[in-house]
Design a protein around this motif. Sequence first.
Motif, PDB file in Angstrom:
ATOM      1  N   PRO A   1       0.847  -1.200   0.000  1.00  0.00           N
ATOM      2  CA  PRO A   1       0.000   0.000   0.000  1.00  0.00           C
ATOM      3  C   PRO A   1       0.882   1.250   0.000  1.00  0.00           C
ATOM      4  O   PRO A   1       1.995   1.237   0.534  1.00  0.00           O
ATOM      5  N   LYS A   2       0.379   2.341  -0.590  1.00  0.00           N
ATOM      6  CA  LYS A   2       1.147   3.593  -0.648  1.00  0.00           C
ATOM      7  C   LYS A   2       1.526   4.102   0.730  1.00  0.00           C
ATOM      8  O   LYS A   2       2.598   4.659   0.927  1.00  0.00           O
TER       9      LYS A   2
ATOM     10  N   LYS B   1      -2.214  -1.757 -10.924  1.00  0.00           N
ATOM     11  CA  LYS B   1      -3.229  -1.125 -11.775  1.00  0.00           C
ATOM     12  C   LYS B   1      -4.615  -1.660 -11.440  1.00  0.00           C
ATOM     13  O   LYS B   1      -5.583  -0.891 -11.390  1.00  0.00           O
TER      14      LYS B   1
ATOM     15  N   ILE C   1      -5.677  -2.790  -8.603  1.00  0.00           N
ATOM     16  CA  ILE C   1      -6.066  -2.218  -7.308  1.00  0.00           C
ATOM     17  C   ILE C   1      -6.580  -0.793  -7.514  1.00  0.00           C
ATOM     18  O   ILE C   1      -7.613  -0.416  -6.961  1.00  0.00           O
ATOM     19  N   GLU C   2      -5.869   0.000  -8.311  1.00  0.00           N
ATOM     20  CA  GLU C   2      -6.285   1.387  -8.561  1.00  0.00           C
ATOM     21  C   GLU C   2      -7.624   1.450  -9.291  1.00  0.00           C
ATOM     22  O   GLU C   2      -8.476   2.272  -8.969  1.00  0.00           O
TER      23      GLU C   2
ATOM     24  N   SER D   1      -9.982  -0.796  -9.146  1.00  0.00           N
ATOM     25  CA  SER D   1     -10.986  -1.204  -8.161  1.00  0.00           C
ATOM     26  C   SER D   1     -11.352  -0.043  -7.239  1.00  0.00           C
ATOM     27  O   SER D   1     -12.532   0.177  -6.945  1.00  0.00           O
ATOM     28  N   LYS D   2     -10.352   0.710  -6.798  1.00  0.00           N
ATOM     29  CA  LYS D   2     -10.608   1.866  -5.928  1.00  0.00           C
ATOM     30  C   LYS D   2     -11.478   2.901  -6.628  1.00  0.00           C
ATOM     31  O   LYS D   2     -12.424   3.434  -6.054  1.00  0.00           O
ATOM     32  N   ARG D   3     -11.147   3.193  -7.890  1.00  0.00           N
ATOM     33  CA  ARG D   3     -11.907   4.189  -8.654  1.00  0.00           C
ATOM     34  C   ARG D   3     -13.339   3.733  -8.882  1.00  0.00           C
ATOM     35  O   ARG D   3     -14.277   4.518  -8.782  1.00  0.00           O
TER      36      ARG D   3
ATOM     37  N   ARG E   1     -15.070   1.651  -7.030  1.00  0.00           N
ATOM     38  CA  ARG E   1     -15.768   1.706  -5.751  1.00  0.00           C
ATOM     39  C   ARG E   1     -16.196   3.136  -5.446  1.00  0.00           C
ATOM     40  O   ARG E   1     -17.318   3.396  -5.017  1.00  0.00           O
ATOM     41  N   SER E   2     -15.308   4.080  -5.721  1.00  0.00           N
ATOM     42  CA  SER E   2     -15.605   5.485  -5.488  1.00  0.00           C
ATOM     43  C   SER E   2     -16.772   5.943  -6.355  1.00  0.00           C
ATOM     44  O   SER E   2     -17.672   6.649  -5.891  1.00  0.00           O
ATOM     45  N   GLU E   3     -16.787   5.545  -7.626  1.00  0.00           N
ATOM     46  CA  GLU E   3     -17.866   5.925  -8.535  1.00  0.00           C
ATOM     47  C   GLU E   3     -19.194   5.305  -8.101  1.00  0.00           C
ATOM     48  O   GLU E   3     -20.227   5.964  -8.149  1.00  0.00           O
TER      49      GLU E   3
ATOM     50  N   GLU F   1     -20.061   4.435  -5.048  1.00  0.00           N
ATOM     51  CA  GLU F   1     -20.498   5.143  -3.841  1.00  0.00           C
ATOM     52  C   GLU F   1     -21.137   6.483  -4.209  1.00  0.00           C
ATOM     53  O   GLU F   1     -22.158   6.866  -3.638  1.00  0.00           O
TER      54      GLU F   1
END
Length: 64
Positions: free
Chosen positions: A13-14, A34, A36-37, A39-41, A43-45, A47
Amino acid sequence: MIKKVGSKWAVFPKKGGKRLGTHDTKEKALKQLKAIEISKRMRSEVEKIVKEILSEADTGAVVG
């Protein structure tokens, strides 16, 4: 973050923490990072969309 650990490439993790994966090549480690990134984006969209729908439901707005 990707680090070389011995002969392998590790994904962390960063902000630091436990290793998320270990790969034989840097390319495979980058591919995991990539994913992971993305997936994060996503999830954000999702939400954001859910909040909009709930907000519209609270105000009685009609979607469509």
